[in-house]
Design a protein around this motif. Structure first.
Motif, PDB file in Angstrom:
ATOM      1  N   VAL A  49      15.500 -59.911  26.958  1.00  0.00           N
ATOM      2  CA  VAL A  49      14.113 -60.219  26.586  1.00  0.00           C
ATOM      3  C   VAL A  49      13.571 -61.411  27.373  1.00  0.00           C
ATOM      4  CG1 VAL A  49      12.654 -61.051  24.688  1.00  0.00           C
ATOM      5  CG2 VAL A  49      14.287 -59.196  24.298  1.00  0.00           C
ATOM      6  N   GLY A  50      14.428 -62.387  27.654  1.00  0.00           N
ATOM      7  CA  GLY A  50      13.984 -63.575  28.380  1.00  0.00           C
ATOM      8  C   GLY A  50      12.979 -64.377  27.574  1.00  0.00           C
ATOM      9  N   SER A  51      11.853 -64.696  28.177  1.00  0.00           N
ATOM     10  CA  SER A  51      10.863 -65.568  27.530  1.00  0.00           C
ATOM     11  C   SER A  51       9.788 -64.800  26.756  1.00  0.00           C
ATOM     12  CB  SER A  51      10.192 -66.453  28.581  1.00  0.00           C
ATOM     13  OG  SER A  51       9.536 -65.647  29.551  1.00  0.00           O
ATOM     14  N   LYS A  52       9.909 -63.470  26.678  1.00  0.00           N
ATOM     15  CA  LYS A  52       8.898 -62.693  25.941  1.00  0.00           C
ATOM     16  C   LYS A  52       8.915 -63.068  24.457  1.00  0.00           C
ATOM     17  CE  LYS A  52       9.264 -58.608  28.939  1.00  0.00           C
ATOM     18  NZ  LYS A  52       7.916 -58.572  29.510  1.00  0.00           N
ATOM     19  N   PRO A  53       7.749 -63.043  23.792  1.00  0.00           N
ATOM     20  CA  PRO A  53       7.737 -63.290  22.341  1.00  0.00           C
ATOM     21  C   PRO A  53       8.637 -62.285  21.613  1.00  0.00           C
ATOM     22  CG  PRO A  53       5.499 -63.221  23.220  1.00  0.00           C
ATOM     23  CD  PRO A  53       6.408 -62.771  24.321  1.00  0.00           C
ATOM     24  N   ARG A  54       9.407 -62.788  20.650  1.00  0.00           N
ATOM     25  CA  ARG A  54      10.392 -61.941  19.952  1.00  0.00           C
ATOM     26  C   ARG A  54      10.291 -62.193  18.448  1.00  0.00           C
ATOM     27  NH1 ARG A  54      16.615 -63.242  21.124  1.00  0.00           N
ATOM     28  NH2 ARG A  54      17.695 -61.898  19.648  1.00  0.00           N
ATOM     29  N   LEU A  55       9.992 -61.143  17.711  1.00  0.00           N
ATOM     30  CA  LEU A  55       9.922 -61.215  16.250  1.00  0.00           C
ATOM     31  C   LEU A  55      11.151 -60.533  15.671  1.00  0.00           C
ATOM     32  CD1 LEU A  55       6.183 -60.129  15.735  1.00  0.00           C
ATOM     33  CD2 LEU A  55       7.077 -62.418  16.200  1.00  0.00           C
ATOM     34  N   LEU A  56      11.831 -61.212  14.748  1.00  0.00           N
ATOM     35  CA  LEU A  56      12.972 -60.596  14.066  1.00  0.00           C
ATOM     36  C   LEU A  56      12.473 -59.899  12.807  1.00  0.00           C
ATOM     37  CD1 LEU A  56      15.892 -63.192  14.221  1.00  0.00           C
ATOM     38  CD2 LEU A  56      15.337 -61.347  15.804  1.00  0.00           C
ATOM     39  N   VAL A  57      12.785 -58.616  12.679  1.00  0.00           N
ATOM     40  CA  VAL A  57      12.392 -57.832  11.508  1.00  0.00           C
ATOM     41  C   VAL A  57      13.640 -57.618  10.657  1.00  0.00           C
ATOM     42  CG1 VAL A  57      11.296 -55.712  10.710  1.00  0.00           C
ATOM     43  CG2 VAL A  57      10.679 -56.664  12.950  1.00  0.00           C
ATOM     44  N   ILE A  58      13.706 -58.322   9.524  1.00  0.00           N
ATOM     45  CA  ILE A  58      14.872 -58.199   8.633  1.00  0.00           C
ATOM     46  C   ILE A  58      14.559 -57.061   7.664  1.00  0.00           C
ATOM     47  CG2 ILE A  58      16.440 -59.403   7.067  1.00  0.00           C
ATOM     48  CD1 ILE A  58      15.408 -62.042   8.270  1.00  0.00           C
ATOM     49  N   ASN A  59      14.984 -55.859   8.043  1.00  0.00           N
ATOM     50  CA  ASN A  59      14.640 -54.648   7.285  1.00  0.00           C
ATOM     51  C   ASN A  59      15.642 -54.398   6.154  1.00  0.00           C
ATOM     52  OD1 ASN A  59      13.010 -52.338   6.835  1.00  0.00           O
ATOM     53  ND2 ASN A  59      14.527 -51.068   7.851  1.00  0.00           N
ATOM     54  N   ARG A  60      15.222 -53.537   5.223  1.00  0.00           N
ATOM     55  CA  ARG A  60      16.014 -53.236   4.013  1.00  0.00           C
ATOM     56  C   ARG A  60      16.119 -54.452   3.099  1.00  0.00           C
ATOM     57  NH1 ARG A  60      20.394 -49.799   7.311  1.00  0.00           N
ATOM     58  NH2 ARG A  60      19.177 -47.904   7.532  1.00  0.00           N
TER      59      ARG A  60
END
Length: 280
Positions: A49-60
């Protein structure tokens, strides 16, 4: 401890295509399994991913106790991530995630406007281990069933762009997994949660590991309440054998499948297999 390795051909192919497509992506949604948020983080995603914005989706989120929700969010924030809790099956947490994805990609259109170019939809990718709920999440984000979704690993085989609205396009990617699972403790949790294919492990070994892990995490009452068999004096393997004798005429394979299915479907209750590190 079971030895687990699973890297089918379609995943190797999908990983190469995903790496190529990441060049065209503005924001990354990495989907984790709330029962094992650490084990279900792919070790190479940061590098890809490098420097791209990254959102963590904590599913379930429905599969762990509510008091853990804020604790996981706080822990991931302390590590520099932007975490969002969701229950893709029930549609919870979807609106705030969609807004966050659009906001994270806004910089792209700001740059385009500064060059006299028109806005274009933000391009987001949904990625993560197999069977963590990526396709169900996309269907919720789109508002209709547009990609195939099932609670088993390996349903999505090809990358597919999906138009959500005039503001955002989503890339649905097959589950990705490291070629070699070096952290076998994490691999066992992935197998228990059905986040890697069944071809990669022995069912009885994984069921035994689940029993040992529940004992380690002080969830013995969960087993005893459901199966009416005391667990304290048994190893995981011995408990599975005793349970097979009690329930299925010594059929350990059938017993192992039943035990794992009970856990995976939430029939044992809301049970986390990991806690935020400061709580351990």
């Amino acid at each position: 401890m079971a030895i687990i390795q699973w890297y089918p051909g379609h995943i190797a192919k999908a990983e190469q295509e995903l790496k190529r497509q990441l060049k065209n992506v503005d924001v990354v949604l990495e989907v984790l399994d709330a029962r094992i948020p650490l084990a279900s983080q792919h070790p190479q995603v940061s590098q890809w991913v490098g420097s791209k914005p990254r959102l963590l989706v904590i599913n379930r989120q429905d599969m762990i106790p509510e008091e853990l929700h804020s604790q996981w969010v706080a822990w991931f924030q302390s590590q520099g991530y932007s975490p969002y809790l969701t229950d893709a099956q029930a549609g919870k947490g979807i609106k705030s995630l969609l807004k966050a994805a659009q906001k994270a990609g806004e910089a792209v259109n700001e740059k385009r406007r500064s060059r006299g170019m028109r806005d274009r939809p933000v391009r987001a990718v949904v990625m993560g281990f197999p069977n963590v709920g990526k396709s169900a999440l996309i269907n919720r984000l789109v508002g209709r069933k547009i990609v195939q979704s099932a609670r088993k690993a390996g349903v999505t085989r090809q990358l597919k762009w999906v138009r959500i609205s005039d503001q955002i396009d989503l890339l649905d990617a097959p589950g990705v997994i490291p070629p070699k699972l070096k952290d076998q403790a994490a691999a066992i949790k992935l197998a228990i949660c059905d986040d890697i294919g069944e071809a990669g492990y022995d069912l009885q070994n994984i069921a035994s590991d689940l029993i040992d892990l529940l004992k380690q995490l002080h969830f013995t009452d969960v087993l005893e309440n459901r199966y009416h068999l005391e667990v304290s004096n048994f190893t995981g393997s011995a408990y599975l054998s005793a349970l097979a004798t009690q329930r299925h005429n010594q059929d350990k394979e059938r017993t192992a499948r039943e035990l794992l299915n009970d856990f995976r479907k939430g029939l044992m209750g809301t049970i986390p297999l990991e806690l935020p590190p400061e709580l351990v």
